[in-house]
Design a protein around this motif. Sequence first.
Motif, PDB file in Angstrom:
ATOM      1  N   LEU A 164       0.719  -1.263   0.019  1.00 33.32           N
ATOM      2  CA  LEU A 164      -0.138  -0.052   0.089  1.00 33.32           C
ATOM      3  C   LEU A 164       0.836   1.150   0.052  1.00 33.32           C
ATOM      4  N   GLY A 165       2.062   1.164   0.465  1.00 38.25           N
ATOM      5  CA  GLY A 165       2.974   2.309   0.228  1.00 38.25           C
ATOM      6  C   GLY A 165       2.492   3.493   1.051  1.00 38.25           C
ATOM      7  N   ARG A 166       2.251   3.211   2.395  1.00 36.53           N
ATOM      8  CA  ARG A 166       1.770   4.336   3.068  1.00 36.53           C
ATOM      9  C   ARG A 166       2.975   4.513   4.487  1.00 36.53           C
ATOM     10  N   LEU A 167       3.033   5.931   4.659  1.00 39.81           N
ATOM     11  CA  LEU A 167       3.972   6.116   5.876  1.00 39.81           C
ATOM     12  C   LEU A 167       3.360   6.119   7.150  1.00 39.81           C
ATOM     13  N   SER A 168       4.101   5.807   8.471  1.00 39.68           N
ATOM     14  CA  SER A 168       3.502   6.120   9.576  1.00 39.68           C
ATOM     15  C   SER A 168       3.457   7.524   9.935  1.00 39.68           C
ATOM     16  N   ASP A 169       2.664   7.702  11.011  1.00 38.83           N
ATOM     17  CA  ASP A 169       2.458   9.215  11.264  1.00 38.83           C
ATOM     18  C   ASP A 169       3.837   9.476  11.987  1.00 38.83           C
ATOM     19  N   VAL A 170       4.777   8.709  12.475  1.00 45.30           N
ATOM     20  CA  VAL A 170       5.923   8.844  13.007  1.00 45.30           C
ATOM     21  C   VAL A 170       6.877   9.375  11.737  1.00 45.30           C
ATOM     22  N   ASP A 171       6.687   8.522  10.620  1.00 44.80           N
ATOM     23  CA  ASP A 171       7.624   8.622   9.679  1.00 44.80           C
ATOM     24  C   ASP A 171       7.248   9.962   8.973  1.00 44.80           C
ATOM     25  N   LYS A 172       6.044  10.258   9.140  1.00 44.23           N
ATOM     26  CA  LYS A 172       5.702  11.548   8.413  1.00 44.23           C
ATOM     27  C   LYS A 172       6.281  12.668   9.056  1.00 44.23           C
ATOM     28  N   ALA A 173       6.164  12.791  10.409  1.00 41.78           N
ATOM     29  CA  ALA A 173       6.740  13.579  11.314  1.00 41.78           C
ATOM     30  C   ALA A 173       8.156  13.850  11.062  1.00 41.78           C
ATOM     31  N   HIS A 174       8.828  12.651  11.041  1.00 41.92           N
ATOM     32  CA  HIS A 174      10.396  12.619  10.441  1.00 41.92           C
ATOM     33  C   HIS A 174      10.608  13.224   9.280  1.00 41.92           C
ATOM     34  N   ASN A 175       9.854  12.884   8.316  1.00 39.59           N
ATOM     35  CA  ASN A 175      10.007  13.734   6.793  1.00 39.59           C
ATOM     36  C   ASN A 175       9.853  15.121   6.985  1.00 39.59           C
ATOM     37  N   THR A 176       8.996  15.539   7.773  1.00 39.69           N
ATOM     38  CA  THR A 176       8.889  17.052   8.128  1.00 39.69           C
ATOM     39  C   THR A 176       9.775  17.628   8.478  1.00 39.69           C
ATOM     40  N   ARG A 177      10.474  17.030   9.509  1.00 39.31           N
ATOM     41  CA  ARG A 177      11.551  17.628  10.303  1.00 39.31           C
ATOM     42  C   ARG A 177      12.772  17.759   9.358  1.00 39.31           C
ATOM     43  N   ILE A 178      13.049  16.689   8.519  1.00 39.49           N
ATOM     44  CA  ILE A 178      13.958  16.800   7.577  1.00 39.49           C
ATOM     45  C   ILE A 178      13.799  17.938   6.524  1.00 39.49           C
ATOM     46  N   ALA A 179      12.517  18.050   6.171  1.00 38.43           N
ATOM     47  CA  ALA A 179      12.207  19.304   5.227  1.00 38.43           C
ATOM     48  C   ALA A 179      12.369  20.523   5.946  1.00 38.43           C
ATOM     49  N   GLN A 180      12.186  20.719   7.185  1.00 37.82           N
ATOM     50  CA  GLN A 180      12.605  22.006   7.941  1.00 37.82           C
ATOM     51  C   GLN A 180      13.901  22.223   8.009  1.00 37.82           C
ATOM     52  N   CYS A 181      14.521  21.126   8.314  1.00 36.00           N
ATOM     53  CA  CYS A 181      16.135  21.168   8.429  1.00 36.00           C
ATOM     54  C   CYS A 181      16.659  21.734   7.071  1.00 36.00           C
ATOM     55  N   LEU A 182      16.145  21.097   5.954  1.00 35.50           N
ATOM     56  CA  LEU A 182      16.510  21.661   4.744  1.00 35.50           C
ATOM     57  C   LEU A 182      16.250  22.984   4.431  1.00 35.50           C
ATOM     58  N   THR A 183      15.233  23.479   4.933  1.00 35.35           N
ATOM     59  CA  THR A 183      15.003  24.966   4.909  1.00 35.35           C
ATOM     60  C   THR A 183      15.763  25.985   5.558  1.00 35.35           C
ATOM     61  N   VAL A 184      16.018  25.473   6.945  1.00 37.45           N
ATOM     62  CA  VAL A 184      16.997  25.913   7.696  1.00 37.45           C
ATOM     63  C   VAL A 184      18.610  26.225   7.027  1.00 37.45           C
TER      64      VAL A 184
END
Length: 165
Positions: free
Chosen positions: A16-36
């Motif tokens: 089904l190719g779904r990410l868990s909520d924990v993995d989604k939060a992790h990816n959001t943090r990575i995106a924020q780090c890249l913005t910084v």
Amino acid sequence: MKQQLNGMYKQKKGFLGRLSDVDKAHNTRIAQCLTVLDRHMVGNRNFIIHVDGKPAGMMSMSVPPDGTPGDDGVKLHGLMSLPGTKGVGRKAIEQAVQLAMREGREGRVDLEFLEFSNSHDVYKNFGFRRNGNWDSNSMYLSPPDAKDFLRKSAGRSPSFVSTGN
């Protein structure tokens, strides 16, 4: 560092190719780090923060020339810790205060925090105070508060923590 961050994104798994909520939060943090990294690492002194020999975060600061009006301390432009770390921000602020003291700034550190992060509360717990209006995202650590911060931080070390994988 950018390549390393891009490699930390969690990928979809299974039929089904779904990410868990924990993995989604992790990816959001990575995106924020890249913005910084892209927008805020603009200082004249940039550091990669290592824990146990591995990159754990980044910090960018500027030390204004002596006599620059309104610049009593060092300016923290960007600070980010990578997912799975604990205490990196405290260690980075400790380094910033020590640099400010070595530069004759009595430990004063100025910064601006990003609206999308919870960093305001973290900085407040470290002793930072807001500059100006209540809606300002500018904060400072005064020399007396800087000394208190160093006293309270003595003996604390950053570490990697389990990310639940």
